[in-house]
Design a protein around this motif. Structure first.
Motif, PDB file in Angstrom:
ATOM      1  N   ASN A 107      51.798 -30.625 106.555  1.00 50.66           N
ATOM      2  CA  ASN A 107      50.864 -30.006 105.531  1.00 50.66           C
ATOM      3  C   ASN A 107      50.060 -31.272 104.988  1.00 50.66           C
ATOM      4  OD1 ASN A 107      51.714 -27.498 106.423  1.00 50.66           O
ATOM      5  ND2 ASN A 107      52.613 -27.159 104.680  1.00 50.66           N
ATOM      6  N   GLU A 108      50.724 -32.406 104.545  1.00 51.64           N
ATOM      7  CA  GLU A 108      50.204 -33.550 103.979  1.00 51.64           C
ATOM      8  C   GLU A 108      49.747 -34.596 104.675  1.00 51.64           C
ATOM      9  OE1 GLU A 108      50.160 -33.686 100.508  1.00 51.64           O
ATOM     10  OE2 GLU A 108      50.963 -31.507 100.297  1.00 51.64           O
ATOM     11  N   LYS A 109      49.952 -34.305 106.177  1.00 49.70           N
ATOM     12  CA  LYS A 109      49.468 -35.091 107.113  1.00 49.70           C
ATOM     13  C   LYS A 109      49.988 -36.563 106.810  1.00 49.70           C
ATOM     14  CE  LYS A 109      45.035 -32.738 108.343  1.00 49.70           C
ATOM     15  NZ  LYS A 109      45.631 -31.391 107.830  1.00 49.70           N
ATOM     16  N   ALA A 110      51.127 -36.517 106.605  1.00 46.73           N
ATOM     17  CA  ALA A 110      52.027 -37.782 106.322  1.00 46.73           C
ATOM     18  C   ALA A 110      52.842 -38.258 107.379  1.00 46.73           C
ATOM     19  CB  ALA A 110      52.843 -37.477 105.055  1.00 46.73           C
ATOM     20  N   PHE A 111      52.741 -37.628 108.452  1.00 48.58           N
ATOM     21  CA  PHE A 111      53.855 -38.074 109.587  1.00 48.58           C
ATOM     22  C   PHE A 111      53.376 -39.740 109.895  1.00 48.58           C
ATOM     23  CE2 PHE A 111      54.832 -33.893 110.719  1.00 48.58           C
ATOM     24  CZ  PHE A 111      56.103 -33.821 110.948  1.00 48.58           C
ATOM     25  N   GLY A 112      51.958 -40.281 109.596  1.00 51.16           N
ATOM     26  CA  GLY A 112      51.726 -41.508 109.966  1.00 51.16           C
ATOM     27  C   GLY A 112      52.284 -42.576 108.945  1.00 51.16           C
ATOM     28  N   ASP A 113      52.962 -41.973 107.963  1.00 56.76           N
ATOM     29  CA  ASP A 113      53.588 -42.952 106.965  1.00 56.76           C
ATOM     30  C   ASP A 113      55.019 -43.431 107.542  1.00 56.76           C
ATOM     31  OD1 ASP A 113      51.478 -42.241 105.255  1.00 56.76           O
ATOM     32  OD2 ASP A 113      52.722 -40.920 103.926  1.00 56.76           O
ATOM     33  N   PHE A 114      55.295 -42.775 108.557  1.00 53.96           N
ATOM     34  CA  PHE A 114      56.761 -43.012 109.224  1.00 53.96           C
ATOM     35  C   PHE A 114      56.626 -43.810 110.446  1.00 53.96           C
ATOM     36  CE2 PHE A 114      57.559 -39.874 106.105  1.00 53.96           C
ATOM     37  CZ  PHE A 114      58.934 -40.257 105.560  1.00 53.96           C
ATOM     38  N   ASP A 115      57.320 -45.230 110.626  1.00 56.71           N
ATOM     39  CA  ASP A 115      57.168 -45.637 111.973  1.00 56.71           C
ATOM     40  C   ASP A 115      58.140 -45.165 112.948  1.00 56.71           C
ATOM     41  OD1 ASP A 115      55.498 -47.967 110.771  1.00 56.71           O
ATOM     42  OD2 ASP A 115      57.142 -48.566 109.701  1.00 56.71           O
TER      43      ASP A 115
END
Length: 133
Positions: A107-115
Protein backbone atom coordinates in the motif's frame (compact mmCIF):
# COMPACT_ATOMS: atom_id res chain seq x y z
CA UNK A 1 41.95 -23.78 -1.60
CA UNK A 2 41.47 -23.08 -5.29
CA UNK A 3 41.15 -19.62 -6.80
CA UNK A 4 37.55 -20.39 -7.87
CA UNK A 5 36.63 -21.32 -4.28
CA UNK A 6 38.18 -18.06 -3.02
CA UNK A 7 36.15 -16.07 -5.57
CA UNK A 8 32.93 -17.81 -4.52
CA UNK A 9 33.57 -17.08 -0.82
CA UNK A 10 34.40 -13.44 -1.62
CA UNK A 11 31.15 -13.08 -3.60
CA UNK A 12 29.16 -14.47 -0.65
CA UNK A 13 30.84 -12.08 1.79
CA UNK A 14 30.33 -9.12 -0.55
CA UNK A 15 26.67 -9.99 -1.08
CA UNK A 16 25.93 -9.87 2.65
CA UNK A 17 28.01 -6.76 3.30
CA UNK A 18 26.45 -4.85 0.39
CA UNK A 19 22.86 -5.27 1.63
CA UNK A 20 21.50 -2.19 3.38
CA UNK A 21 18.05 -3.46 4.32
CA UNK A 22 16.70 -6.97 4.31
CA UNK A 23 13.42 -8.38 5.62
CA UNK A 24 13.18 -11.86 7.05
CA UNK A 25 9.59 -13.04 6.96
CA UNK A 26 7.80 -16.34 7.34
CA UNK A 27 4.39 -17.86 7.91
CA UNK A 28 5.47 -20.75 10.16
CA UNK A 29 7.73 -21.12 13.14
CA UNK A 30 11.10 -22.14 11.73
CA UNK A 31 13.87 -20.37 13.65
CA UNK A 32 13.64 -17.02 11.84
CA UNK A 33 14.86 -14.97 14.80
CA UNK A 34 17.75 -17.37 15.41
CA UNK A 35 18.78 -16.97 11.75
CA UNK A 36 18.48 -13.21 12.11
CA UNK A 37 20.63 -13.01 15.22
CA UNK A 38 23.11 -15.81 14.54
CA UNK A 39 23.67 -15.63 10.78
CA UNK A 40 22.53 -12.38 9.19
CA UNK A 41 23.32 -9.85 11.92
CA UNK A 42 26.97 -10.88 12.41
CA UNK A 43 27.54 -11.11 8.64
CA UNK A 44 26.08 -7.66 8.00
CA UNK A 45 26.95 -5.92 11.28
CA UNK A 46 23.37 -4.65 11.11
CA UNK A 47 20.77 -3.25 13.45
CA UNK A 48 17.71 -5.42 14.01
CA UNK A 49 14.16 -4.08 13.93
CA UNK A 50 11.73 -6.71 15.23
CA UNK A 51 8.08 -6.63 14.27
CA UNK A 52 6.30 -9.20 16.39
CA UNK A 53 3.14 -8.69 18.36
CA UNK A 54 2.57 -12.18 19.77
CA UNK A 55 5.71 -12.08 21.88
CA UNK A 56 5.66 -8.33 22.45
CA UNK A 57 2.12 -7.30 23.31
CA UNK A 58 -0.61 -9.86 23.97
CA UNK A 59 -3.42 -7.28 23.69
CA UNK A 60 -2.35 -6.12 20.23
CA UNK A 61 -1.77 -9.72 19.13
CA UNK A 62 -5.31 -10.55 20.15
CA UNK A 63 -6.53 -7.80 17.86
CA UNK A 64 -4.70 -9.63 15.06
CA UNK A 65 -3.51 -6.56 13.19
CA UNK A 66 -0.46 -4.42 12.83
CA UNK A 67 -1.55 -0.86 13.41
CA UNK A 68 -0.68 1.92 11.01
CA UNK A 69 1.18 3.64 13.85
CA UNK A 70 3.30 0.55 14.53
CA UNK A 71 4.10 0.24 10.82
CA UNK A 72 5.10 3.91 10.57
CA UNK A 73 7.21 3.61 13.72
CA UNK A 74 9.02 0.57 12.31
CA UNK A 75 9.65 2.29 8.97
CA UNK A 76 10.90 5.42 10.78
CA UNK A 77 13.31 3.27 12.83
CA UNK A 78 14.56 1.59 9.65
CA UNK A 79 15.08 4.98 8.01
CA UNK A 80 16.86 6.30 11.11
CA UNK A 81 19.32 3.41 11.10
CA UNK A 82 19.95 3.60 7.35
CA UNK A 83 20.00 7.35 6.74
CA UNK A 84 21.10 8.92 10.01
CA UNK A 85 23.35 6.22 11.43
CA UNK A 86 24.40 4.82 8.00
CA UNK A 87 23.83 1.30 9.28
CA UNK A 88 22.41 -1.78 7.60
CA UNK A 89 19.10 -3.06 8.92
CA UNK A 90 17.49 -6.46 9.26
CA UNK A 91 13.73 -6.41 9.74
CA UNK A 92 12.63 -9.52 11.61
CA UNK A 93 8.91 -9.86 10.85
CA UNK A 94 7.09 -12.38 13.01
CA UNK A 95 4.41 -14.82 12.00
CA UNK A 96 1.68 -12.72 13.59
CA UNK A 97 2.53 -9.67 11.47
CA UNK A 98 3.85 -10.91 8.14
CA UNK A 99 0.64 -10.60 6.09
CA UNK A 100 -0.21 -7.15 7.41
CA UNK A 101 3.42 -5.97 7.05
CA UNK A 102 3.58 -7.09 3.41
CA UNK A 103 0.17 -5.49 2.66
CA UNK A 104 1.32 -2.22 4.22
CA UNK A 105 4.55 -2.34 2.20
CA UNK A 106 2.44 -2.79 -0.92
CA UNK A 107 0.00 0.00 0.00
CA UNK A 108 2.82 2.40 0.82
CA UNK A 109 4.81 1.31 -2.26
CA UNK A 110 7.70 0.62 0.09
CA UNK A 111 8.96 -2.72 -1.26
CA UNK A 112 11.77 -0.80 -2.96
CA UNK A 113 13.13 0.21 0.44
CA UNK A 114 14.34 -3.38 0.88
CA UNK A 115 17.27 -4.91 -0.95
CA UNK A 116 16.37 -8.48 -0.19
CA UNK A 117 13.57 -10.62 1.28
CA UNK A 118 14.48 -13.91 2.93
CA UNK A 119 11.71 -16.44 3.57
CA UNK A 120 12.92 -19.43 5.58
CA UNK A 121 10.68 -22.48 5.30
CA UNK A 122 10.44 -25.93 6.80
CA UNK A 123 10.28 -29.02 4.57
CA UNK A 124 6.93 -30.23 5.89
CA UNK A 125 3.85 -29.84 3.67
CA UNK A 126 2.19 -27.16 5.83
CA UNK A 127 5.37 -25.07 6.05
CA UNK A 128 5.83 -25.16 2.29
CA UNK A 129 2.17 -24.42 1.57
CA UNK A 130 1.90 -21.52 4.03
CA UNK A 131 5.18 -19.94 2.92
CA UNK A 132 4.37 -20.10 -0.81
CA UNK A 133 0.93 -18.53 -0.49
Amino acid sequence: MSNKTNQTETKKENFMSEQKCIAIVNYVSCGKTALTRQMFQPAMDAAIVSIETINADQNQAAAGAMSAEKFRAAMAKIEEYMDIEDKSVIVDVGVSNVEMFLKKLQNEKAFGDFDFFFVPITPDARGLHDSIK
